[in-house]
Design a protein around this motif. Structure first.
Motif, short mmCIF file in Angstrom:
data_model
loop_
_atom_site.label_atom_id
_atom_site.label_comp_id
_atom_site.label_asym_id
_atom_site.label_seq_id
_atom_site.Cartn_x
_atom_site.Cartn_y
_atom_site.Cartn_z
N GLU A 196 0.83 -1.19 0.00
CA GLU A 196 0.00 0.00 0.00
C GLU A 196 0.87 1.25 0.00
N ALA A 197 0.24 2.39 -0.06
CA ALA A 197 0.94 3.67 -0.18
C ALA A 197 1.96 3.91 0.92
N ARG A 198 1.71 3.44 2.12
CA ARG A 198 2.62 3.69 3.24
C ARG A 198 3.59 2.55 3.49
N ASP A 199 3.52 1.50 2.71
CA ASP A 199 4.41 0.35 2.89
C ASP A 199 5.80 0.63 2.33
N LEU A 200 6.78 -0.09 2.84
CA LEU A 200 8.13 -0.03 2.31
C LEU A 200 8.21 -0.90 1.06
N ASP A 201 9.12 -0.56 0.16
CA ASP A 201 9.35 -1.37 -1.03
C ASP A 201 10.23 -2.54 -0.61
N GLN A 202 9.63 -3.73 -0.57
CA GLN A 202 10.37 -4.92 -0.17
C GLN A 202 10.39 -5.94 -1.30
N VAL A 203 11.46 -6.76 -1.29
CA VAL A 203 11.61 -7.84 -2.25
C VAL A 203 11.94 -9.10 -1.46
N GLN A 204 11.29 -10.19 -1.85
CA GLN A 204 11.65 -11.50 -1.29
C GLN A 204 12.42 -12.24 -2.38
N VAL A 205 13.59 -12.75 -2.02
CA VAL A 205 14.42 -13.50 -2.95
C VAL A 205 14.63 -14.89 -2.38
N THR A 206 14.39 -15.90 -3.20
CA THR A 206 14.70 -17.27 -2.84
C THR A 206 15.86 -17.72 -3.71
#
Length: 156
Positions: free
Chosen positions: A130-140
């Motif tokens: 959402e607008a207030r979330d951090l930009d996160q990435v999950q890497v496997t």
């Protein structure tokens, strides 16, 4: 040696990516890790025969490993570039052959003995939000080849 009484914390793990070559490694921190988990599942095959008097026997015939990490994307203050380590992982995700393999190592940041090195194929999964979330990435990282115990680089 005293008896251990303190519980280790999950945040003890440090992930580094080799930004150099195997001959001349340049280990750099994967910054902003928020979750880290690894597994190394062995494959056991039933090796029972009449010679075991009815007791089961098993043989280890292989092993697979995987590292799953979530991190916050980090950009320069002027928002013109991402972390070089994050970008190396992302670009390896789109590559084929040797360029698709990420040379990585992870270890206890406090210097305890657990430390490993290997090559893994990254699966890059932006987490959205959402607008207030951090930009996160999950890497496997799916291991290709051995995951080898090493001397912890942080060991005293």
């Amino acid at each position: 040696m005293s008896t251990p009484t303190e519980t280790a914390l999950a945040r003890r793990w440090r992930l580094e990516i080799n930004m150099g070559t195997e001959a001349v490694p340049d280990w750099q921190l994967c910054p902003a890790v928020t979750e880290f988990q690894w597994t190394a599942e062995p494959n056991h095959e039933d090796d029972t025969s009449y010679d075991t008097d009815g007791w089961g026997e098993n043989t280890k015939t292989g092993q697979d490993w995987e590292v799953e990490v979530t991190f916050n994307r980090k950009a320069t203050p002027d928002s013109t570039a991402y972390s070089a380590v994050h970008e190396a992982i992302r670009l390896a995700f789109f590559a084929y052959g040797e360029p698709s393999k990420v040379h990585l190592r992870f270890f206890d940041r406090n210097g305890l003995p657990e430390a490993y090195v290997g090559k893994g194929l990254p699966n890059w999964e932006p987490q959205g939000g959402e607008a207030r979330d951090l930009d996160q990435v999950q890497v496997t990282f799916t291991g290709t080849g051995p995951l080898t115990p090493i001397t912890n680089p942080m060991a005293a």
